[in-house]
Design an enzyme around this catalytic site. Sequence first.
Site, mmCIF file in Angstrom:
data_model
loop_
_atom_site.group_PDB
_atom_site.id
_atom_site.type_symbol
_atom_site.label_atom_id
_atom_site.label_comp_id
_atom_site.label_asym_id
_atom_site.label_seq_id
_atom_site.Cartn_x
_atom_site.Cartn_y
_atom_site.Cartn_z
ATOM 1 N N TRP A 76 126.876 -44.267 -30.352
ATOM 2 C CA TRP A 76 128.142 -43.703 -29.872
ATOM 3 C C TRP A 76 129.222 -44.779 -29.908
ATOM 4 C CZ3 TRP A 76 128.898 -38.739 -27.111
ATOM 5 C CH2 TRP A 76 127.829 -37.849 -27.349
ATOM 6 N N TYR A 111 133.976 -40.753 -30.961
ATOM 7 C CA TYR A 111 134.276 -40.064 -29.692
ATOM 8 C C TYR A 111 135.313 -40.864 -28.911
ATOM 9 C CZ TYR A 111 133.020 -37.718 -25.214
ATOM 10 O OH TYR A 111 133.026 -36.999 -24.033
ATOM 11 N N ARG A 116 140.359 -37.378 -23.529
ATOM 12 C CA ARG A 116 138.980 -36.974 -23.812
ATOM 13 C C ARG A 116 138.330 -36.273 -22.612
ATOM 14 N NH1 ARG A 116 135.430 -41.923 -25.415
ATOM 15 N NH2 ARG A 116 135.052 -41.973 -23.184
ATOM 16 N N ASP A 117 137.371 -35.393 -22.909
ATOM 17 C CA ASP A 117 136.597 -34.680 -21.883
ATOM 18 C C ASP A 117 137.539 -33.983 -20.902
ATOM 19 O OD1 ASP A 117 134.260 -33.737 -20.792
ATOM 20 O OD2 ASP A 117 133.886 -35.501 -19.565
ATOM 21 N N SER A 123 133.897 -38.194 -18.740
ATOM 22 C CA SER A 123 133.900 -39.165 -19.828
ATOM 23 C C SER A 123 135.305 -39.412 -20.373
ATOM 24 C CB SER A 123 133.000 -38.679 -20.972
ATOM 25 O OG SER A 123 131.696 -38.469 -20.520
ATOM 26 N N ASP A 164 132.322 -31.857 -27.986
ATOM 27 C CA ASP A 164 132.919 -31.013 -26.939
ATOM 28 C C ASP A 164 134.392 -30.660 -27.153
ATOM 29 O OD1 ASP A 164 130.502 -31.144 -25.707
ATOM 30 O OD2 ASP A 164 131.173 -32.254 -23.944
ATOM 31 N N TRP A 212 127.338 -22.141 -24.880
ATOM 32 C CA TRP A 212 128.775 -22.341 -24.612
ATOM 33 C C TRP A 212 129.595 -21.376 -25.457
ATOM 34 C CZ3 TRP A 212 131.183 -27.962 -24.798
ATOM 35 C CH2 TRP A 212 132.527 -27.902 -24.390
ATOM 36 N N ASN A 273 123.232 -31.650 -25.074
ATOM 37 C CA ASN A 273 122.779 -30.545 -24.240
ATOM 38 C C ASN A 273 121.263 -30.405 -24.323
ATOM 39 O OD1 ASN A 273 122.702 -27.488 -23.203
ATOM 40 N ND2 ASN A 273 124.638 -28.452 -22.600
ATOM 41 N N TRP A 333 124.599 -28.685 -17.426
ATOM 42 C CA TRP A 333 124.705 -29.602 -18.575
ATOM 43 C C TRP A 333 124.437 -31.041 -18.171
ATOM 44 C CZ3 TRP A 333 128.181 -33.509 -17.843
ATOM 45 C CH2 TRP A 333 129.109 -33.315 -16.789
ATOM 46 N N LYS A 360 122.254 -37.585 -28.532
ATOM 47 C CA LYS A 360 122.444 -38.245 -27.236
ATOM 48 C C LYS A 360 121.281 -39.207 -27.027
ATOM 49 C CE LYS A 360 123.531 -38.820 -22.796
ATOM 50 N NZ LYS A 360 124.823 -39.198 -22.225
ATOM 51 N N GLU A 364 120.606 -42.404 -21.133
ATOM 52 C CA GLU A 364 121.970 -42.691 -20.701
ATOM 53 C C GLU A 364 122.467 -41.472 -19.925
ATOM 54 O OE1 GLU A 364 124.237 -43.873 -24.140
ATOM 55 O OE2 GLU A 364 122.906 -45.559 -24.558
ATOM 56 N N ASP A 366 124.414 -38.456 -18.025
ATOM 57 C CA ASP A 366 125.516 -37.551 -18.386
ATOM 58 C C ASP A 366 126.696 -37.686 -17.435
ATOM 59 O OD1 ASP A 366 124.141 -36.254 -20.521
ATOM 60 O OD2 ASP A 366 123.060 -35.025 -19.067
#
Length: 424
Positions: A76, A111, A116-117, A123, A164, A212, A273, A333, A360, A364, A366
Amino acid sequence: MKFTAALTAFSAAGVIAEISASNTTRDVNPFAGKNYFANSFYAAELNQTVNAFLAKNDTLNAARARTVQKTGTFVWVTSVSGLSIINTTIAEARAEQRKTRKRQIVELVLYNLPDRDCSAGQSAGEFSSINDGLALYKKKFVDPYAALLKNARDLSFAVILEPDSLGNVITNQNVPFCANATPVYEAGIAYAIAKLQASNIALYLDAAHGGWLGWDGNLPLEFAKVIALAANATNATVPYRSGNSTRPLNGTRPLNYTRPAPSIRGFATDVSNYNPYIANPRANYTQWSNSYDELHYAESLAPFLTNLSLPAHFIIDQGRSGLQNTRGSWGDWCNVEAGFGIRPTTQTNSSLVDSIVWAKPGGESDGACGVTVSGEVAPNAGTWWEAYTEMLVKNADPPLPPTYVGNGTVVKRNARRSLSRLLL
Ligand SMILES: *[C@@H]1O[C@H](CO)[C@@H](O)[C@H](O)[C@H]1NC(C)=O
Ligand SMILES: *[C@@H]1O[C@H](CO)[C@@H](O)[C@H](O)[C@H]1NC(C)=O
Ligand SMILES: *[C@@H]1O[C@H](CO)[C@@H](O)[C@H](O)[C@H]1NC(C)=O
Ligand SMILES: *[C@@H]1O[C@H](CO)[C@@H](O)[C@H](O)[C@H]1NC(C)=O
Ligand SMILES: *[C@@H]1O[C@H](CO)[C@@H](O)[C@H](O)[C@H]1NC(C)=O
Ligand SMILES: *[C@@H]1O[C@H](CO)[C@@H](O)[C@H](O)[C@H]1NC(C)=O
Ligand SMILES: *[C@@H]1O[C@H](CO)[C@@H](O)[C@H](O)[C@H]1NC(C)=O
Ligand SMILES: *[C@@H]1O[C@H](CO)[C@@H](O)[C@H](O)[C@H]1NC(C)=O
Ligand SMILES: *[C@@H]1O[C@H](CO)[C@@H](O)[C@H](O)[C@H]1NC(C)=O
Ligand SMILES: *[C@@H]1O[C@H](CO)[C@@H](O)[C@H](O)[C@H]1NC(C)=O
Ligand SMILES: *[C@@H]1O[C@H](CO)[C@@H](O)[C@H](O)[C@H]1NC(C)=O
Ligand SMILES: *[C@@H]1O[C@H](CO)[C@@H](O)[C@H](O)[C@H]1NC(C)=O
């Protein structure tokens, strides 16, 4: 389909060079025949897990955790300072490619959109749209990102674009922060697509997951919109030469030059997910949905994509989908009770699915939410959570084969072969 055509690239000096006049029916799975490169950053995190199991004399699970260390996962890249991990990863993948003489596919997530998010807020990134974030994203993040990959033509890359983000565009317009971020997300992703055009880069646009967006036909329309924007962004990245010459000069293209439309390879689903590839059994909360597992989600999206001339190719994250039916609702999630899932493979039993992947890096967190493990609550997003990782190892389905090292019982392949010859 034009989206699988080979693309135009630029030489170091910026002169346009057409790589191939492109056989427009070319349709090659970029993962086929390659090794999923296992990066050292994640392997180093997992050393804690190996050591924790060893401290408990649990040699079997320690050996299983070593198998995870050898499993290819996505790196990432989530900030400007984080770009340096691309250099490290490229150097290591090259070394592996030299050593094994096997072509490596390096898996990266891009990302770092401004705002973001926008809905979950776990995030948030470093760029803000009200602070010139889009221009900074392009110049300080996407441009160097693309340059690093284009300078490593000896490696192949699979890049997941902005997990996302377009899912939030479709479903979270009622969140003002998401509504405001929408044009920035669209322009940012379009720019990234335009900049990352190269024959050694396969782009996968994030397509959320079956729970989703499994019921929403608006998503393919949003994809088509962003890819049309990418065509514009592609044109904008290289100025026309002034005057009416048809000869390209450095950094320019001639007046009558038509650039091929930018392309993506396909779409990434279930990133971070927990949905299974193939449900067994189907969860009760999926009752109303045709997309009750990720294979069905890919199958549901495919005709919409094809109708819009978008490529119906998928990669599907199964990194933490090994233990099914632990959730009370599909919307859970965050740090769900889980196990490592199907390991990365191109044996997907579906012509739509290029590969099962681990996007993912399991272990780590979420976010500061979800289950409690051994009395511990989750740390912040991205932080290593050792107890959770040990749970992923133990719950893995299919079970992880152990990798034993250093206790003298490892049978070398040649030794085994000669042994079986003796037995015959
Ligand atoms: C493109 O590739 C296909 C399949 O390999 C082949 O049948 C076709 O003749 C090629 N077309 C061109 C224009 O090269
Ligand atoms: C993990 O630990 C082993 C043994 O201590 C060490 O040799 C190895 O370099 C470590 N791996 C990484 C990626 O740090
Ligand atoms: C692990 O095994 C060693 C040697 O058999 C023993 O001394 C030690 O107490 C054991 N540790 C645990 C946590 O069981
Ligand atoms: C990556 O390495 C190149 C030289 O190999 C260097 O010029 C560049 O600054 C490095 N980029 C990052 C982000 O570390
Ligand atoms: C692309 O640019 C053209 C010309 O500037 C414009 O007419 C068109 O609306 C743009 N397309 C998108 C999707 O923004
Ligand atoms: C185009 O090229 C012709 C012939 O070389 C020249 O006469 C003309 O002025 C040029 N037009 C422009 C707009 O540069
Ligand atoms: C094109 O770039 C090369 C290398 O940077 C340079 O030597 C050359 O002078 C440039 N040509 C033009 C017309 O700008
Ligand atoms: C551009 O126009 C010139 C003159 O009409 C022609 O010779 C050349 O083939 C054209 N180039 C492209 C890429 O269409
Ligand atoms: C990009 O430029 C080419 C001409 O070079 C033009 O034909 C095409 O329509 C442009 N694309 C967009 C989306 O504006
Ligand atoms: C679905 O609900 C039924 C009835 O409550 C229950 O018996 C079954 O175990 C549930 N299935 C799953 C996969 O949770
Ligand atoms: C795709 O297009 C065909 C022909 O226009 C149409 O019959 C079909 O319903 C469309 N399918 C989807 C999923 O949009
Ligand atoms: C050594 O490896 C064997 C399997 O080859 C395993 O059964 C055993 O537990 C290992 N012992 C240690 C101390 O790791």
